[in-house]
Design a protein around this motif. Structure first.
Motif, PDB file in Angstrom:
ATOM      1  N   GLU A 276       0.822  -1.212   0.000  1.00 44.15           N
ATOM      2  CA  GLU A 276       0.000   0.000   0.000  1.00 44.15           C
ATOM      3  C   GLU A 276       0.856   1.263   0.000  1.00 44.15           C
ATOM      4  O   GLU A 276       0.542   2.227  -0.681  1.00 44.15           O
ATOM      5  CB  GLU A 276      -0.908   0.011   1.240  1.00 44.15           C
ATOM      6  CG  GLU A 276      -1.933  -1.097   1.264  1.00 44.15           C
ATOM      7  CD  GLU A 276      -2.875  -1.056   0.069  1.00 44.15           C
ATOM      8  OE1 GLU A 276      -2.750  -1.958  -0.785  1.00 44.15           O
ATOM      9  OE2 GLU A 276      -3.704  -0.156  -0.033  1.00 44.15           O
ATOM     10  N   ALA A 277       1.894   1.271   0.817  1.00 47.59           N
ATOM     11  CA  ALA A 277       2.747   2.459   0.958  1.00 47.59           C
ATOM     12  C   ALA A 277       4.102   2.026   1.505  1.00 47.59           C
ATOM     13  O   ALA A 277       4.182   1.025   2.213  1.00 47.59           O
ATOM     14  CB  ALA A 277       2.098   3.455   1.935  1.00 47.59           C
ATOM     15  N   PRO A 278       5.173   2.759   1.213  1.00 50.25           N
ATOM     16  CA  PRO A 278       5.213   3.915   0.314  1.00 50.25           C
ATOM     17  C   PRO A 278       5.071   3.488  -1.143  1.00 50.25           C
ATOM     18  O   PRO A 278       5.074   2.289  -1.443  1.00 50.25           O
ATOM     19  CB  PRO A 278       6.612   4.484   0.580  1.00 50.25           C
ATOM     20  CG  PRO A 278       7.421   3.286   0.967  1.00 50.25           C
ATOM     21  CD  PRO A 278       6.490   2.412   1.748  1.00 50.25           C
ATOM     22  N   LYS A 279       4.942   4.458  -2.027  1.00 49.90           N
ATOM     23  CA  LYS A 279       4.860   4.145  -3.452  1.00 49.90           C
ATOM     24  C   LYS A 279       6.237   3.736  -3.966  1.00 49.90           C
ATOM     25  O   LYS A 279       7.253   4.300  -3.582  1.00 49.90           O
ATOM     26  CB  LYS A 279       4.357   5.367  -4.234  1.00 49.90           C
ATOM     27  CG  LYS A 279       2.915   5.725  -3.897  1.00 49.90           C
ATOM     28  CD  LYS A 279       1.960   4.592  -4.250  1.00 49.90           C
ATOM     29  CE  LYS A 279       0.529   4.909  -3.847  1.00 49.90           C
ATOM     30  NZ  LYS A 279      -0.286   3.680  -3.660  1.00 49.90           N
ATOM     31  N   LEU A 280       6.240   2.734  -4.825  1.00 47.82           N
ATOM     32  CA  LEU A 280       7.504   2.220  -5.344  1.00 47.82           C
ATOM     33  C   LEU A 280       8.051   3.083  -6.485  1.00 47.82           C
ATOM     34  O   LEU A 280       9.241   3.039  -6.786  1.00 47.82           O
ATOM     35  CB  LEU A 280       7.285   0.780  -5.844  1.00 47.82           C
ATOM     36  CG  LEU A 280       8.539  -0.041  -6.107  1.00 47.82           C
ATOM     37  CD1 LEU A 280       9.103  -0.553  -4.796  1.00 47.82           C
ATOM     38  CD2 LEU A 280       8.238  -1.200  -7.041  1.00 47.82           C
ATOM     39  N   ALA A 281       7.180   3.863  -7.117  1.00 48.66           N
ATOM     40  CA  ALA A 281       7.511   4.517  -8.392  1.00 48.66           C
ATOM     41  C   ALA A 281       8.852   5.247  -8.377  1.00 48.66           C
ATOM     42  O   ALA A 281       9.662   5.080  -9.292  1.00 48.66           O
ATOM     43  CB  ALA A 281       6.397   5.478  -8.786  1.00 48.66           C
ATOM     44  N   ASP A 282       9.094   6.039  -7.337  1.00 45.08           N
ATOM     45  CA  ASP A 282      10.312   6.850  -7.321  1.00 45.08           C
ATOM     46  C   ASP A 282      11.585   6.014  -7.216  1.00 45.08           C
ATOM     47  O   ASP A 282      12.658   6.471  -7.595  1.00 45.08           O
ATOM     48  CB  ASP A 282      10.269   7.840  -6.146  1.00 45.08           C
ATOM     49  CG  ASP A 282       9.212   8.910  -6.351  1.00 45.08           C
ATOM     50  OD1 ASP A 282       8.723   9.049  -7.494  1.00 45.08           O
ATOM     51  OD2 ASP A 282       8.855   9.595  -5.368  1.00 45.08           O
TER      52      ASP A 282
ATOM     53  N   ALA B 121       4.791  -2.742  -9.614  1.00 42.85           N
ATOM     54  CA  ALA B 121       4.202  -2.544  -8.288  1.00 42.85           C
ATOM     55  C   ALA B 121       2.694  -2.445  -8.412  1.00 42.85           C
ATOM     56  O   ALA B 121       2.172  -1.926  -9.396  1.00 42.85           O
ATOM     57  CB  ALA B 121       4.748  -1.274  -7.646  1.00 42.85           C
ATOM     58  N   THR B 122       2.021  -2.955  -7.403  1.00 40.41           N
ATOM     59  CA  THR B 122       0.579  -2.794  -7.320  1.00 40.41           C
ATOM     60  C   THR B 122       0.201  -2.701  -5.848  1.00 40.41           C
ATOM     61  O   THR B 122       1.037  -2.948  -4.975  1.00 40.41           O
ATOM     62  CB  THR B 122      -0.147  -3.953  -8.037  1.00 40.41           C
ATOM     63  OG1 THR B 122      -1.548  -3.648  -8.115  1.00 40.41           O
ATOM     64  CG2 THR B 122       0.049  -5.264  -7.298  1.00 40.41           C
ATOM     65  N   THR B 123      -1.036  -2.310  -5.582  1.00 39.11           N
ATOM     66  CA  THR B 123      -1.491  -2.236  -4.190  1.00 39.11           C
ATOM     67  C   THR B 123      -2.462  -3.375  -3.916  1.00 39.11           C
ATOM     68  O   THR B 123      -2.849  -4.112  -4.819  1.00 39.11           O
ATOM     69  CB  THR B 123      -2.207  -0.904  -3.901  1.00 39.11           C
ATOM     70  OG1 THR B 123      -3.472  -0.920  -4.574  1.00 39.11           O
ATOM     71  CG2 THR B 123      -1.383   0.282  -4.352  1.00 39.11           C
TER      72      THR B 123
ATOM     73  N   ARG C 153      11.809   2.789  -8.380  1.00 37.25           N
ATOM     74  CA  ARG C 153      11.752   1.650  -9.302  1.00 37.25           C
ATOM     75  C   ARG C 153      13.040   1.469 -10.106  1.00 37.25           C
ATOM     76  O   ARG C 153      13.576   0.368 -10.206  1.00 37.25           O
ATOM     77  CB  ARG C 153      10.568   1.821 -10.244  1.00 37.25           C
ATOM     78  CG  ARG C 153      10.296   0.625 -11.127  1.00 37.25           C
ATOM     79  CD  ARG C 153       9.442   1.021 -12.305  1.00 37.25           C
ATOM     80  NE  ARG C 153       8.154   1.551 -11.890  1.00 37.25           N
ATOM     81  CZ  ARG C 153       7.003   0.875 -11.979  1.00 37.25           C
ATOM     82  NH1 ARG C 153       7.013  -0.357 -12.441  1.00 37.25           N
ATOM     83  NH2 ARG C 153       5.867   1.417 -11.624  1.00 37.25           N
TER      84      ARG C 153
END
Ligand code: MG
Length: 162
Positions: free
Chosen positions: A103-109, A133-135, A111
């Motif tokens: 759920e958190a933190p976001k993986l995007a940054d 990544a997914t939640t 990746r």
């Protein structure tokens, strides 16, 4: 060329007072993953995928959590050791695809940093490592923020003289 695939899955609980390390990259997060090693759930899933593809059992057989040598271990070292076993068995790593479910933190940054770090350890071009990544969409232990899960698929090529 003969190829083989293996799958890996792992999950760890999120707790206070632990570091959050995914694919060897540390996050600035309030909670981290609980485990005997650094609990890098992504590296563990990839390690199991590699061992599975080579027919070498699983991570628990190679690195038992009853072994004090692996307390707080850097899971990239375990991954590297597993890769050495895979190579010794006559295989070369071709490609890894993985998904982190959290759920958190976001993986995007992170990746790209994760992909590059894993590619370095795995000895393949970054283009041969894919991290998704997914939640949990609020459902189950991931959705409630109780833990993080990871899945991986590794593809190996069997050396002609292997
Ligand atoms: Mg694990």
């Amino acid at each position: 060329m003969s190829t083989r695939s293996g799958i890996g899955y792992d999950s760890h609980r999120l707790v206070e007072g632990r570091r959050l390390v995914l694919g060897g990259v540390e996050f600035d997060a309030e909670r981290g993953l609980e485990g005997h090693s650094d609990a890098d759930v992504l590296s563990h899933a990839i390690t199991d995928a590699l061992l599975g593809a080579a027919g070498l059992g699983d991570i628990g057989q190679h690195f038992p959590d009853s072994d004090e040598r692996y307390r707080d271990a850097d899971s990239l070292v375990l991954l590297s050791d597993a890769l050495a076993s895979v190579r010794a068995a006559g295989f070369e790593l071709v490609h890894v695809d993985a998904t982190v479910v959290m759920e958190a933190p976001k993986l995007a940054d992170a990746r790209e940093a994760i992909r590059d770090r894993l590619a370095e350890v795995l000895g393949v071009p970054a283009a041969n490592v894919n991290i998704k990544a997914t939640t949990g969409e609020g459902i189950g232990f991931v959705g409630r923020g109780e833990g993080i899960a990871a899945l991986a698929v590794a593809t190996l090529a069997q050396r002609a003289n292997g």
